[in-house]
Design a protein around this motif. Structure first.
Motif, PDB file in Angstrom:
ATOM      1  N   SER A 131      42.915 -40.519  20.772  1.00 11.77           N
ATOM      2  CA  SER A 131      41.894 -39.637  20.663  1.00 11.77           C
ATOM      3  C   SER A 131      41.556 -39.711  19.057  1.00 11.77           C
ATOM      4  O   SER A 131      41.280 -38.473  18.684  1.00 11.77           O
ATOM      5  N   PHE A 132      41.510 -40.784  18.512  1.00 13.38           N
ATOM      6  CA  PHE A 132      41.015 -40.819  17.135  1.00 13.38           C
ATOM      7  C   PHE A 132      39.627 -41.367  17.117  1.00 13.38           C
ATOM      8  O   PHE A 132      39.098 -42.383  18.073  1.00 13.38           O
ATOM      9  N   THR A 133      38.999 -41.547  15.907  1.00 18.05           N
ATOM     10  CA  THR A 133      37.777 -41.957  15.750  1.00 18.05           C
ATOM     11  C   THR A 133      37.938 -43.297  15.110  1.00 18.05           C
ATOM     12  O   THR A 133      39.052 -43.821  14.534  1.00 18.05           O
ATOM     13  N   LEU A 134      37.286 -44.276  15.196  1.00 21.17           N
ATOM     14  CA  LEU A 134      37.355 -45.564  14.413  1.00 21.17           C
ATOM     15  C   LEU A 134      37.303 -45.392  12.766  1.00 21.17           C
ATOM     16  O   LEU A 134      38.115 -46.184  12.142  1.00 21.17           O
ATOM     17  N   ASP A 135      36.650 -44.176  12.114  1.00 20.91           N
ATOM     18  CA  ASP A 135      36.953 -44.103  10.897  1.00 20.91           C
ATOM     19  C   ASP A 135      38.187 -43.552  10.678  1.00 20.91           C
ATOM     20  O   ASP A 135      39.039 -43.994   9.636  1.00 20.91           O
ATOM     21  N   GLU A 136      38.783 -42.717  11.624  1.00 22.57           N
ATOM     22  CA  GLU A 136      40.304 -42.110  11.317  1.00 22.57           C
ATOM     23  C   GLU A 136      41.042 -43.630  11.249  1.00 22.57           C
ATOM     24  O   GLU A 136      42.102 -43.374  10.631  1.00 22.57           O
TER      25      GLU A 136
END
Length: 180
Positions: free
Chosen positions: A159-164
């Motif tokens: 559950s991370f974003t692409l930016d993270e």
């Protein structure tokens, strides 16, 4: 010219239909040509004018995505070849194509991500100017780890974003490639 446009339109309809069928949860191996042509609203002859089987459709989707990924990476690395620019390009591309990658993740992640991984390894070797066997192994290890994490992202297992993911990948690669 009209025949060419019709062929492109038919192929796009078949590729879109395959992506749509996969997004409903149907397993790739359970999709039949009848299901695909019904969804695409084309006849069987049209299918066989362009493809021999459903895997040919999936491979064409994969090849197109990889081609666009490579073009995106080249664009992002045009001015300066840095790890940051490499992952900016990857992230930009994945954001633009996120829904397709999420739908395709169950059937062709290895092929798609192997292409991404090989390109990343090539670029990282060039950016970091790897010379020793250990440096090359680090790059290979990191590329496999990063590619695996992106697969997990597109399969909704993290559950991370692409930016993270981009920021963490940059930090991790810098940390491990600067180790002695």
């Amino acid at each position: 010219m009209k025949q060419y446009k019709n062929a492109l339109r038919s192929k796009k309809m078949l590729k879109d239909a395959l992506i749509d069928l996969l997004s409903t949860g149907i397993k790739f191996e359970d999709i039949t040509i009848t299901m695909l042509i019904t969804k695409a609203d084309v006849n069987r002859g049209t299918f066989y004018n362009h493809y021999n089987n459903i895997m040919d459709v999936a491979n064409e989707i994969k090849d197109e995505l990889l081609k666009r990924l490579y073009a995106s990476l080249e664009e992002s690395l045009k001015t300066t070849r840095t790890i940051e620019n490499l992952f900016e390009g990857i992230t930009k591309f994945f954001k633009e194509n996120e829904s397709v990658y999420k739908k395709l993740a169950p059937i062709v992640p290895k092929q798609i991500y192997d292409g991404m991984k090989e390109q990343a390894i090539h670029e990282l070797k060039s950016i970091k100017r790897c010379t020793t066997k250990e440096e090359l192994l680090r790059i290979q290890f990191l590329a496999n780890s990063v590619a695996g994490t992106y697969i997990d992202y597109f399969e909704n297992r993290i559950s991370f974003t692409l930016d993270e993911l981009k920021d963490f990948s940059i930090k991790t690669i810098k940390l491990f490639t600067e180790m002695k």
